[in-house]
Design an enzyme around this catalytic site. Structure first.
Site, PDB file in Angstrom:
ATOM      1  N   ASP A   1      46.367  41.309  37.873  1.00  0.00           N
ATOM      2  CA  ASP A   1      45.696  40.129  37.337  1.00  0.00           C
ATOM      3  C   ASP A   1      46.138  38.868  38.074  1.00  0.00           C
ATOM      4  OD1 ASP A   1      44.067  38.971  35.075  1.00  0.00           O
ATOM      5  OD2 ASP A   1      45.966  37.963  34.654  1.00  0.00           O
TER       6      ASP A   1
ATOM      7  N   GLU B   1      42.935  41.339  41.845  1.00  0.00           N
ATOM      8  CA  GLU B   1      41.967  40.407  41.278  1.00  0.00           C
ATOM      9  C   GLU B   1      42.252  39.058  41.942  1.00  0.00           C
ATOM     10  OE1 GLU B   1      40.528  38.139  37.211  1.00  0.00           O
ATOM     11  OE2 GLU B   1      42.620  38.260  37.830  1.00  0.00           O
TER      12      GLU B   1
END
Length: 548
Positions: free
Chosen positions: A214, A272
């Protein structure tokens, strides 16, 4: 329309996952994202859980995916739906126990499905023991140095709205590029780096096959040379903002790559990284860093043949330059579902949610385009991601009542940015049942719209022409014709309003224009997202795979 009876899919799958396999499976894999709180609820509390996921893994096996990616399930106060982690080595009781996670991994591997878990390294929860220790220890302490504390804030803003700084009782300020309850870690601190290597090992030892990282572009921040943060950040000509995509992140991922490479079975790292231009995305997937990076440029492309061809060309070029596969994606838990994004005839592409008072997408138009877009994506060389419910043709819940919204963006923006709740509503499994089969009764942490009855799995399974059967057929044919491992050659004869190419022996034509497009002479249709016209041509907003 091409369809395959359900029984023909049983047993065709790849070998079960073993630690001896080393196939670079990730180069052309189809990976299915599960948002745990909205996938399947086994205990009836209205929130999805790990046993619920395990019970539905046969669905993923029948669909034909290679791996499942689980959004966070760690202990968390749930200020940002689990992306505020309080303990990186356990399961939140909301979702089950570590034993439930182990059972999920074992069942997935038995079905030949790999398991990727979300890792959230940019920030922790404010309830994480480290942050609580930092608050107690005070300014200048080793505990505070694990986070980004400063004597004065600068003008950085939170992604969720408002200032990215919050003051604590002793007068210092801490950085939170997201919610106030998500303090950013200081990745210049060796203790932080060492801790996350051990977190990687903890989950690798439990059998996970990789990590989706993330905010992977946000770990390193560039502070002023004087370390005074009350001045504006320094200008970086032709470069990223000082809190994003700094060169120092790549050292971290090179060290992580060594860790995952030390385990058997081709474990992977997925970035990401919301970076621009697309050339910078390729830096994350150099041979000694991550294996995949989400292609957000493709996700954000408009329903335009020129726009799609351009992003496909640039994506393939930059990834090939570093020897990496291109990773395609249309929907996830952070954006409006693509069947609704494409449902605006005027080209509107909402990114931050759709409110009931907003202009509503044309549901039929969005589904027609969404099916064509999915077929187009799944025919491209490289890996692909499918977001839960996408295989049902599920649209955004675009009329969600404001008083049930839970996304911190909604609150921190002063109720001006709708946020992401509309794409996170629990998905429908059974028409007419309580919570559409999401759980054993009617409880659902976000309300489901009545229109979803027709999208339920049991209304589509075995039904010729359904979106579910379209996905199953597409994934089977993708594997049969090795499209993910293929090579793209454009086929300009289809005209300027079509995205058309050859991938191996398959011709792919997606018509984004108003006029029908003829297939090559002698073409034999393998699969179509909609009916062809009476002359066998491809109508508007339709995609076809054919052999020539």
């Amino acid at each position: 329309m091409f369809t395959v009876p359900a029984m023909r899919f049983v047993g065709y799958r790849r070998l079960s996952v073993t630690t001896e396999q080393s196939t670079q499976w990730w180069r052309d894999a189809v990976i299915y994202q599960v948002y745990p709180r909205s996938f399947a609820d086994a205990d009836g509390d209205g929130v999805g859980d790990l046993p619920g996921i395990t019970a539905r893994l046969d669905h993923l096996a029948g669909l034909g995916v290679d791996a499942v990616w689980l959004s966070p399930f760690y202990p968390s106060p749930q200020a940002d739906a689990g992306y505020d982690v309080a303990n990186y080595r356990d399961v939140d009781p909301l979702f089950g126990r570590l034993a439930d996670f182990d059972a999920l991994v074992a069942r997935a591997h038995a079905l030949g499905i790999r398991v990727i878990v979300d890792l959230v390294p940019n920030h922790t929860s404010d309830e994480h023991p480290w942050f609580q220790a930092a608050l107690a220890a005070g300014p200048g302490s080793p505990e505070r140095d694990r986070y980004c504390f400063r004597d004065e804030p600068n003008d950085w803003e939170s992604i969720f709205g408002g200032s990215a700084w919050t003051q604590v009782e002793d007068g210092q300020w801490y950085l939170h590029l997201f919610d106030v309850r998500q303090p950013d870690l200081n990745w210049n601190n060796p203790e932080v780096r060492a801790e996350f290597v051990e977190i990687l090992r903890f989950w690798l030892d439990r059998g996970v096959d990789g990590f989706r990282v993330d905010v992977s572009h946000g770990l390193i921040k560039t502070w002023e040379p004087s370390d005074k943060v009350d001045a504006p950040p320094p200008a970086i000509p032709d470069g990223p903002e000082p809190m994003w995509d700094q060169d120092g992140v790549h050292e971290i991922y090179r060290s992580w790559r060594k860790v995952v490479d030390s385990y058997p079975g081709e474990r992977i790292l997925v970035a990401e990284a919301w970076v621009d231009p697309i050339e910078r995305m390729a830096r994350y997937v150099r041979p000694d860093e991550m294996h995949q990076a989400f292609n957000f440029a493709y996700l954000l492309a408009s329903w335009s043949a020129d726009a799609i061809r351009e992003v496909v060309d640039s994506s393939l070029a930059v990834c090939q330059a570093v020897g990496a596969p291109t990773t395609w994606v249309l929907s996830n838990h952070d954006v409006v579902r693509h069947t609704s994004r494409f449902g605006y005839a005027d080209g509107t592409l909402p990114r931050n949610g759709i409110a009931a008072a907003d202009p509503q997408p044309d549901e039929a138009l969005g589904l027609r385009r969404g099916r064509a877009a999915s077929m187009l994506m799944l025919a491209l060389p490289g890996a692909a991601y499918v977001y839960q419910g996408e295989e049902f043709g599920l649209p955004e819940h675009s009329t969600l009542p404001d008083d049930v919204r839970q996304d911190p963006t909604w609150v921190r923006s002063g109720h001006t940015v709708v946020g992401r709740d509309g794409c996170r509503v629990p998905i429908p499994w059974a028409a007419g049942g309580p919570s559409y089969g999401f759980g054993p009764d009617s409880r659902s942490w976000l309300p489901q719209p009545p229109a979803w009855d027709r999208y339920a799995l049991d209304r589509q399974r075995g039904v010729e022409g359904s979106t579910y059967e379209l996905y199953r057929a597409a994934l089977r044919l993708r594997r049969e014709y090795a499209l993910g491992a293929g090579t793209l050659t454009w086929w300009p004869e289809a005209g300027p309003d079509a995205v058309a190419f050859r991938n191996g022996g398959v011709v792919v034509v997606a018509n984004l224009g108003a006029e029908p497009v003829a297939l090559p002479a002698g073409a034999r249709v393998l699969l179509a997202s909609g009916d062809l016209d009476v002359d066998g041509r491809v109508p508007t907003d339709t995609a076809v795979w054919a052999l020539v």
